[in-house]
Scaffold this motif. Structure first.
Motif, PDB file in Angstrom:
ATOM      1  N   UNK A 176       0.846  -1.267  -0.189  1.00  0.00           N
ATOM      2  CA  UNK A 176       0.055   0.162  -0.093  1.00  0.00           C
ATOM      3  C   UNK A 176       0.851   1.111   0.073  1.00  0.00           C
ATOM      4  N   UNK A 177       0.674   2.201  -0.728  1.00  0.00           N
ATOM      5  CA  UNK A 177       1.537   3.268  -0.832  1.00  0.00           C
ATOM      6  C   UNK A 177       1.050   4.622  -0.895  1.00  0.00           C
ATOM      7  N   UNK A 178      -0.458   4.837  -1.011  1.00  0.00           N
ATOM      8  CA  UNK A 178      -1.050   6.022  -1.144  1.00  0.00           C
ATOM      9  C   UNK A 178      -1.643   6.288   0.063  1.00  0.00           C
ATOM     10  N   UNK A 179      -1.549   7.232   0.973  1.00  0.00           N
ATOM     11  CA  UNK A 179      -1.876   7.282   2.319  1.00  0.00           C
ATOM     12  C   UNK A 179      -2.408   8.783   2.571  1.00  0.00           C
ATOM     13  N   UNK A 180      -3.566   9.175   3.314  1.00  0.00           N
ATOM     14  CA  UNK A 180      -3.576  10.285   3.900  1.00  0.00           C
ATOM     15  C   UNK A 180      -3.981  10.199   5.435  1.00  0.00           C
ATOM     16  N   UNK A 181      -3.951  11.526   6.287  1.00  0.00           N
ATOM     17  CA  UNK A 181      -4.070  11.033   7.557  1.00  0.00           C
ATOM     18  C   UNK A 181      -5.318  11.609   8.056  1.00  0.00           C
ATOM     19  N   UNK A 182      -5.938  11.354   9.078  1.00  0.00           N
ATOM     20  CA  UNK A 182      -7.036  12.070   9.775  1.00  0.00           C
ATOM     21  C   UNK A 182      -6.887  12.059  11.210  1.00  0.00           C
ATOM     22  N   UNK A 183      -7.229  13.395  11.476  1.00  0.00           N
ATOM     23  CA  UNK A 183      -6.731  13.966  12.923  1.00  0.00           C
ATOM     24  C   UNK A 183      -8.330  14.069  13.712  1.00  0.00           C
ATOM     25  N   UNK A 184      -8.495  13.050  14.583  1.00  0.00           N
ATOM     26  CA  UNK A 184      -9.707  13.048  15.278  1.00  0.00           C
ATOM     27  C   UNK A 184      -9.750  13.608  16.524  1.00  0.00           C
ATOM     28  N   UNK A 185     -10.418  14.916  16.796  1.00  0.00           N
ATOM     29  CA  UNK A 185     -10.316  15.662  18.047  1.00  0.00           C
ATOM     30  C   UNK A 185     -11.359  15.246  18.913  1.00  0.00           C
ATOM     31  N   UNK A 186     -11.394  16.249  19.990  1.00  0.00           N
ATOM     32  CA  UNK A 186     -12.194  15.982  21.326  1.00  0.00           C
ATOM     33  C   UNK A 186     -13.774  15.950  21.004  1.00  0.00           C
TER      34      UNK A 186
ATOM     35  N   UNK B 110     -13.625   8.815  23.860  1.00  0.00           N
ATOM     36  CA  UNK B 110     -13.677   9.866  25.119  1.00  0.00           C
ATOM     37  C   UNK B 110     -12.436  10.019  25.729  1.00  0.00           C
ATOM     38  N   UNK B 111     -11.409   9.172  25.692  1.00  0.00           N
ATOM     39  CA  UNK B 111     -10.482   9.416  26.309  1.00  0.00           C
ATOM     40  C   UNK B 111      -9.150   9.967  25.824  1.00  0.00           C
ATOM     41  N   UNK B 112      -9.153  10.314  24.473  1.00  0.00           N
ATOM     42  CA  UNK B 112      -7.969  11.043  23.707  1.00  0.00           C
ATOM     43  C   UNK B 112      -8.288  10.983  22.463  1.00  0.00           C
ATOM     44  N   UNK B 113      -7.514  12.069  21.725  1.00  0.00           N
ATOM     45  CA  UNK B 113      -7.747  12.011  19.956  1.00  0.00           C
ATOM     46  C   UNK B 113      -6.777  11.153  19.422  1.00  0.00           C
ATOM     47  N   UNK B 114      -6.932  10.860  18.338  1.00  0.00           N
ATOM     48  CA  UNK B 114      -6.225   9.982  17.421  1.00  0.00           C
ATOM     49  C   UNK B 114      -5.963  10.354  16.224  1.00  0.00           C
ATOM     50  N   UNK B 115      -4.834   9.848  15.571  1.00  0.00           N
ATOM     51  CA  UNK B 115      -4.506  10.026  14.176  1.00  0.00           C
ATOM     52  C   UNK B 115      -4.874   8.517  13.652  1.00  0.00           C
ATOM     53  N   UNK B 116      -5.637   8.637  12.319  1.00  0.00           N
ATOM     54  CA  UNK B 116      -5.718   7.434  11.845  1.00  0.00           C
ATOM     55  C   UNK B 116      -5.464   7.634  10.179  1.00  0.00           C
ATOM     56  N   UNK B 117      -4.719   6.280   9.955  1.00  0.00           N
ATOM     57  CA  UNK B 117      -4.124   6.389   8.579  1.00  0.00           C
ATOM     58  C   UNK B 117      -5.039   5.718   7.439  1.00  0.00           C
ATOM     59  N   UNK B 118      -5.208   6.549   6.329  1.00  0.00           N
ATOM     60  CA  UNK B 118      -6.263   6.203   5.533  1.00  0.00           C
ATOM     61  C   UNK B 118      -5.618   5.730   4.194  1.00  0.00           C
ATOM     62  N   UNK B 119      -5.716   4.563   3.838  1.00  0.00           N
ATOM     63  CA  UNK B 119      -4.938   4.069   2.468  1.00  0.00           C
ATOM     64  C   UNK B 119      -5.741   3.868   1.449  1.00  0.00           C
ATOM     65  N   UNK B 120      -5.406   4.174   0.130  1.00  0.00           N
ATOM     66  CA  UNK B 120      -5.763   4.081  -1.036  1.00  0.00           C
ATOM     67  C   UNK B 120      -5.718   2.968  -1.503  1.00  0.00           C
TER      68      UNK B 120
ATOM     69  N   UNK C 120     -10.457   2.952  -3.875  1.00  0.00           N
ATOM     70  CA  UNK C 120     -11.188   3.219  -2.800  1.00  0.00           C
ATOM     71  C   UNK C 120     -10.137   3.465  -1.451  1.00  0.00           C
ATOM     72  N   UNK C 121     -10.747   4.002  -0.443  1.00  0.00           N
ATOM     73  CA  UNK C 121      -9.745   4.328   0.594  1.00  0.00           C
ATOM     74  C   UNK C 121     -10.420   3.479   1.996  1.00  0.00           C
ATOM     75  N   UNK C 122      -9.434   2.917   2.724  1.00  0.00           N
ATOM     76  CA  UNK C 122      -9.710   2.308   3.760  1.00  0.00           C
ATOM     77  C   UNK C 122      -9.171   2.748   5.166  1.00  0.00           C
ATOM     78  N   UNK C 123      -9.815   2.940   6.207  1.00  0.00           N
ATOM     79  CA  UNK C 123      -9.263   3.315   7.203  1.00  0.00           C
ATOM     80  C   UNK C 123      -8.318   2.070   8.073  1.00  0.00           C
ATOM     81  N   UNK C 124      -6.906   2.151   7.932  1.00  0.00           N
ATOM     82  CA  UNK C 124      -6.257   1.216   8.368  1.00  0.00           C
ATOM     83  C   UNK C 124      -5.962   1.536   9.937  1.00  0.00           C
TER      84      UNK C 124
END
Length: 663
Positions: free
Chosen positions: A431-441, A480-490, A495-499
């Motif tokens: 897998x080589x194409x990614x973007x990130x998602x930052x999920x906040x409070x 509820x306990x904290x924020x996260x980064x998720x890696x989305x891969x194409x 199609x993109x999948x949250x990995x």
RNA sequence: GCCCGGGUAGCUCAAUGGCAGAGCACCCGCCUUGUAAGCGGGCGAUAGGGGUUCGACUCCCCUCCUGGGCUCCA
């Protein structure tokens, strides 16, 4: 009417006299553009082609074969769908009908609580085509809130939307309510249909027609289970018959890659009815594939300084009281087993509480930090019966779960390391194409202080930004306990999948009252990072299967080669070839000459073997093999066994790029 | 959980309310094969339970499993 001058996207200007609509502008530029035009953008706002332009406006024409143009077509087609349904079911109530990715839908409440069936789609389709043949104009009107409430007096869903605009309750409508008159816009086509709508729309229904109604479904009003369930019809619509056909073809391609289908065809796994929904068994080839994936992951974790831990599948309820799961996650857990005079035991839905106990099993010094615990931990989650799906949404799965406990001053470094590790591992799997998602409070349901959240979020943002990947915000999407980064891969078909997810948690260490002794001899609370890389082994395997359309790269393929002797007097030599390859650590089998070569080759090809090896008289004489490579054009005769083994070794070492061929 | 579909042999599919069939796979023979289906034979099924009917794969009810959908905001 005086002449006006408007500015075009290329910076040029155009003068219009008389008819000063956007449509007239398109016609004045060229007949091709006029034919393709479906709407316009004036000073950044989408409008109908019939909209009159003001002097000095900046105008661009929206054409059909663009994302914005397709949205207009889909949205307009949704209106026609609603019009058709209202013709066929007088008294039906209509709710919302937006354009969505690749299509549209519309939600209805039918009189007498009736439901759509698949047969109804045929009737609705016919009614829609009549409306399109009538070439009705879409006519925009604007009115006050009160007038609009009158127009839709029998339409409670429309009234609710209008009232939401009036009350400004709907966040997205805030901009609209800033309009001086707070006007409500609606579009009528024909005498019998009017719908609340921002627009824009195509000029008339005759511009539509390249559509297909795809399915019926139930959907809750505003997605809320506590509200009425409506009847939804999905469809797709395009600018041309060709584009529609291409889309339908794409759907077929995706269907062919479906991991459930490939899993059965390649004999990897199954979901026997006897076991229950969302619970898979892995057959020998699937089990081997898992082992290959897991072994590689283990080695990489070992190299990266992780420590291997193991924890049981069930535990007393107190552990999940402490962790908070029984408060926050109870609906996702299987009900308890009651043992030993009333003691409740739960199947674990997550591994983190156990890892906390491992940390707590002895005193920790600041010198011990960070602790990086890793486990392939099998967890069970009580997913609602309607949501289980192949290997991607299951009730029993194995997470490649890590929990890192570190000091506050190590947090930034650990996060950076973790993200790099995660991305590097995903790349190793092709897998080589990614973007990130930052999920906040998440507002209203978060624990921890403002300062903690600010620090956690800004740290994650820094780390994510430093990665150089695209970053999207997901406001309020954190746990509820904290924020996260998720890696989305194409994947290979876009199609993109949250990995992977990398999650910060300052709540759990507090709940378990874990601490380490600092250089100051005081007790300090560690920071915890939750990290799942594949997410679950099952889901990751499914994504890989679909990404590669089953043509897994050689290093992952459970069966890398198959030796086919031409006649049965070549068996001995074939076994010798197989043994040589086995000695090099390559995986494969021998398929004896009990049926003609052509049939055996066909079976090996259908099994997607990377190397089909044929040996006959010439090969016995010269110590060679005939090599039929997956995806290659012609087979190659007379390859020395050693040369073949070298080639395969190199292929395995390189891991290989995806073969995106359909099959 | 809820809405709309579906469930016939291991797999893919047939069968007006009237004798459940085929191909592949599997097993047994024959064939001895040089790059995507050799020939013959055999084994094997209406998801489970109830009902309607002279008769049910087919119609009705319940259960189980399964596909699609239930944030993508007039």
């Amino acid at each position: 009417m005086s002449a006006i001058t408007v500015r075009l996207p290329d910076g040029s200007t155009k003068e219009l006299d008389g008819d000063v609509s956007a449509g007239a502008l398109a016609r004045s530029i060229g007949s091709g553009l006029a034919r393709a035009a479906v709407a316009a953008v004036v000073n950044g706002t989408e409008v109908d082609l019939s909209a009159e332009l003001a002097d000095g406006a900046e105008v661009s024409i929206v054409t059909a074969a663009t994302p914005a143009g397709r949205d207009v077509i889909r949205h307009s087609t949704a209106h026609v769908l609603a019009q058709a349904v209202l013709r066929l079911w007088p008294g039906a109530r209509y709710a919302i009908g937006p354009a969505i990715e690749d299509g549209f839908y519309y939600d209805f409440e039918l009189p007498g609580g009736a439901h759509f069936s698949d047969d109804d789609l045929v009737r609705i389709d016919a009614a829609m085509r009549e409306i399109i043949a009538e070439d009705q104009s879409f006519v925009r009107s604007e009115q006050s809130i009160d007038d609009a409430l009158g127009v839709f007096v029998d339409q409670p869903f429309k009234r609710e939307i209008i009232e939401a605009v009036r009350d400004g309750a709907d966040e997205h409508d805030a901009a609209q309510s800033e309009d001086a008159d707070r006007a409500i816009s609606a579009y009528a086509n024909g005498a019998d249909f009017i719908d609340l709508c921002r627009g824009p729309h195509v000029p008339s229904t005759g511009r539509l027609g390249h559509f297909k109604l795809t399915r019926v479904a139930g959907a809750y009003w505003r997605g809320d289970e506590k509200r009425p369930q409506l009847q939804r019809i999905y469809g797709t619509a395009w600018e041309s018959t060709k584009a529609l056909a291409e889309y339908l073809n794409r759907l077929e391609q995706a269907e062919r890659r479906d991991h459930r289908k490939l899993g059965a065809e390649l004999d990897l796994f199954s979901f026997p009815e006897e076991i229950g929904p969302g619970l898979a068994i892995f057959h020998p080839k699937g089990g081997l594939l898992r082992k290959i994936i897991e072994d590689y992951s283990r080695q990489r974790h070992l190299d990266a300084g992780y420590q291997f831990v193991t924890s049981p599948h069930i535990t007393k309820r107190e552990l999940f009281d402490t962790s908070g799961h029984l408060v926050w996650f109870a609906e996702g857990m299987y009900p308890p087993m009651v043992l030993d005079e009333g003691q409740e035991y739960y199947l674990k839905p997550m591994n983190c509480p156990f890892h906390m106990l491992i940390f707590k099993s002895r005193q920790r010094s600041y010198r011990d930090m960070p602790q990086r615990y890793f486990e392939f931990g099998s967890v069970y989650r009580y997913e609602r019966s309607g949501v289980v799906h192949g290997l991607t949404r299951v009730r029993g799965m194995t997470m490649d779960d890590a929990h890192l406990l570190c000091r506050r001053d190590q947090m930034h470094g650990e996060l950076t390391r973790t993200l790099e590790f995660v991305l590097d591992m995903l790349r190793a799997f092709g897998l080589s194409e990614f973007y990130l998602e930052l999920s906040t409070r998440p507002e209203g349901k978060a624990v921890g202080t403002d300062a903690e959240w600010r620090e956690a979020e800004s740290t994650l943002r820094e780390v994510a930004t430093a990665s150089g990947l695209g970053l999207q915000d997901d406001p309020g999407g954190g746990a509820f306990y904290g924020p996260k980064i998720s890696v989305q891969a194409r994947d290979a078909i876009g199609r993109t999948h949250q990995l992977s997810t990398v999650q910060l948690d300052f709540q759990t260490p507090q709940r378990f009252d874990v601490a380490y002794i600092g250089a100051d001899n005081g007790r300090h609370r560690p920071i915890m990072i939750h990290r799942a890389l594949f997410g679950s082994v099952e889901r990751f395997l499914a994504i890989l299967l679909e990404h590669y359309a089953g043509n897994l790269p050689t290093w992952l393929m459970p069966e890398q080669f198959r030796v086919l002797p031409v006649r049965d007097d070549h068996h001995e030599y074939a076994a010798h070839v197989a043994a040589q390859l086995h000695q090099r650590g390559l995986r494969g089998t021998l398929d004896e000459a009990s049926e003609p070569l052509g049939g055996r080759i066909r079976k090996a090809k259908l099994d997607k073997l990377p190397y089909v090896l044929v040996v006959g008289d010439d090969d016995v004489a010269h110590g060679t093999v005939g090599v039929n490579r997956r995806g290659g054009s012609d087979p190659e005769r007379g390859v020395a066994v050693r040369a073949l083994a070298d080639e395969m070794d190199a292929q395995v070492a390189a891991h290989g790029a995806p073969e995106t061929a359909a099959d």
